[in-house]
Design a protein around this motif. Structure first.
Motif, PDB file in Angstrom:
ATOM      1  N   PRO A 175       1.281  16.410  13.490  1.00  0.00           N
ATOM      2  CA  PRO A 175       2.689  16.247  13.635  1.00  0.00           C
ATOM      3  C   PRO A 175       3.175  14.691  13.545  1.00  0.00           C
ATOM      4  O   PRO A 175       4.412  14.582  12.880  1.00  0.00           O
ATOM      5  CB  PRO A 175       3.020  17.088  14.842  1.00  0.00           C
ATOM      6  N   VAL A 176       2.570  13.706  14.162  1.00  0.00           N
ATOM      7  CA  VAL A 176       3.158  12.386  14.199  1.00  0.00           C
ATOM      8  C   VAL A 176       3.062  11.758  12.902  1.00  0.00           C
ATOM      9  O   VAL A 176       3.900  11.342  12.339  1.00  0.00           O
ATOM     10  CB  VAL A 176       2.309  11.506  15.214  1.00  0.00           C
ATOM     11  N   ILE A 177       2.080  12.086  12.176  1.00  0.00           N
ATOM     12  CA  ILE A 177       1.868  11.667  10.574  1.00  0.00           C
ATOM     13  C   ILE A 177       3.028  12.300   9.652  1.00  0.00           C
ATOM     14  O   ILE A 177       3.502  11.637   8.830  1.00  0.00           O
ATOM     15  CB  ILE A 177       0.528  11.849  10.157  1.00  0.00           C
ATOM     16  N   SER A 178       3.075  13.573  10.007  1.00  0.00           N
ATOM     17  CA  SER A 178       4.117  14.219   9.147  1.00  0.00           C
ATOM     18  C   SER A 178       5.501  13.537   9.401  1.00  0.00           C
ATOM     19  O   SER A 178       6.339  13.491   8.509  1.00  0.00           O
ATOM     20  CB  SER A 178       4.174  15.759   9.473  1.00  0.00           C
ATOM     21  N   LEU A 179       5.925  13.241  10.572  1.00  0.00           N
ATOM     22  CA  LEU A 179       7.178  12.557  11.018  1.00  0.00           C
ATOM     23  C   LEU A 179       7.129  11.263  10.438  1.00  0.00           C
ATOM     24  O   LEU A 179       8.153  10.867   9.999  1.00  0.00           O
ATOM     25  CB  LEU A 179       7.600  12.897  12.568  1.00  0.00           C
ATOM     26  N   ALA A 180       6.139  10.390  10.662  1.00  0.00           N
ATOM     27  CA  ALA A 180       6.289   9.136  10.471  1.00  0.00           C
ATOM     28  C   ALA A 180       6.025   8.606   9.154  1.00  0.00           C
ATOM     29  O   ALA A 180       6.571   7.710   8.809  1.00  0.00           O
ATOM     30  CB  ALA A 180       5.074   8.291  11.209  1.00  0.00           C
ATOM     31  N   ALA A 181       5.594   9.543   8.115  1.00  0.00           N
ATOM     32  CA  ALA A 181       5.190   9.062   6.887  1.00  0.00           C
ATOM     33  C   ALA A 181       6.429   8.638   5.994  1.00  0.00           C
ATOM     34  O   ALA A 181       6.505   7.407   5.508  1.00  0.00           O
ATOM     35  CB  ALA A 181       4.366  10.154   6.081  1.00  0.00           C
ATOM     36  N   GLY A 182       7.347   9.339   5.832  1.00  0.00           N
ATOM     37  CA  GLY A 182       8.602   8.990   5.123  1.00  0.00           C
ATOM     38  C   GLY A 182       9.399   7.793   5.668  1.00  0.00           C
ATOM     39  O   GLY A 182       9.700   7.089   4.834  1.00  0.00           O
TER      40      GLY A 182
END
Length: 336
Positions: free
Chosen positions: A204-211
């Motif tokens: 979830p952290v990567i999903s939120l941080a990538a963009g």
């Protein structure tokens, strides 16, 4: 009019206003706080209107379709839903001032209790994603800007633009679903859902941080190249300063204003993105609670959660304005 006090090697500092007028910092903070209060009032009014515009009868949804009409009528009277919209709005404002957010129509629990349960999970997720985005984006953007200045390393520039463009354009929920399929379903390396140990935070952290990280890296690269073309940077290079000092002491502070502005926008988008990402990962946070409450027409919870997310965005914007003013006091001077 405000004046500045200049000291060699230091950024401009604000001096007191002439003619006995208000101090520029005090006037700046009062303006920003006033804007925050006005925006918060507009926000809470919009949240109230949208919650009451939801189709369907929340009492009927809570009691079920087979509930006797007299029970439905009594419950509507107990909740004050039989009053005019203006009376309900006044009751809503009074509850906000006194800290009484009402009770959930579904669980019967106080809304404050529900919020204290779910808010920590959302705040943890958003802060972790924000920190990751900043720690990745600023060095990557700076290094790419340094490597590709003056048209150098064209392949690196093309690869950077392609990767960041793709990452910034993929919706959070779609990236989250892809990461779940690859790392949780196919390789079974990470948890599919829930909030258990540290490994459950990774996807979830990567999903939120990538963009946001991709967008911030692009801005930092552009600002790095702009700063490197300034006269003071050419002067610093002529003194044969080590690269570490040249880029960290002279370049980095001068691109922080743009980076902070975009970081504030990124944090705001992270807070909004948690609603969908939490749903994908069954994360027990405010986003999941908001979605469940909308589906159940539990409008007291919808109002509270909508106000929480909106005020969080407003507070982030206020904090960014103040931090930028501290980093670059000239913005305060221009407004005074």
């Amino acid at each position: 009019m405000a004046t500045t006090t200049l000291t060699a090697g230091q950024p401009p500092r604000l001096a007191t206003a002439r003619g006995g007028g208000p101090h520029p910092w005090r006037a700046f903070l009062l303006r920003r706080f006033g804007q925050f209060l006005l925006s918060a009032f507009i926000l809470l009014t919009a949240v109230f209107a949208l919650a009451h515009a939801m189709p369907g009868d929340p009492v009927r949804a809570a009691l079920g379709s087979k509930a006797p009409p007299e029970v439905v009528t009594a419950d509507r009277h107990r909740l004050g839903l039989d009053k005019s919209l203006w009376e309900q709005y006044g009751h809503y404002l009074h509850g906000l001032v006194t800290g009484n957010l009402g009770d959930s129509l579904i669980t019967g629990l106080p809304v404050r209790t529900l919020m204290t349960r779910v808010m920590p999970a959302t705040i943890e997720l958003a802060v972790a994603a924000f920190v990751l985005a900043v720690l990745v984006a600023i060095p990557v953007g700076m290094l790419t800007g340094i490597a590709t200045r003056d048209g150098r390393a064209r392949p690196a520039h093309v690869a950077f633009a392609a990767v960041t463009g793709i990452l910034s354009s993929i919706p959070e929920f779609l990236l989250a679903a892809g990461l779940v399929f690859v790392f949780a379903v196919s390789f079974k390396a990470l948890p599919v859902a829930g909030r258990t140990d540290l490994s459950s935070y990774i996807l979830p952290v990567i999903s939120l941080a990538a963009g946001p990280a991709a967008l911030l890296a692009r801005i930092v690269r552009v600002e790095t190249q702009r700063v490197l073309g300034e006269e003071y940077m050419r002067t610093a290079r002529s003194k044969r300063l080590p690269g570490r000092l040249l880029y960290t002491r002279h370049a980095l502070p001068n691109l922080l204003t743009a980076a902070l502005t975009v970081s504030g926008l990124a944090l705001s988008s992270l807070l909004a993105g948690t609603v969908l990402v939490e749903t994908v990962f069954a994360w027990p946070g405010a986003g999941s609670q908001l979605v469940q409450s909308v589906l159940a027409k539990d409008f007291p919870v919808v109002q509270a959660m909508g106000l929480f997310f909106g005020c969080a965005v407003l507070l982030v914007n206020l904090a960014v304005d103040v931090v930028i003013a501290v980093v670059d006091p000239r913005s305060v001077i221009k407004e005074s």
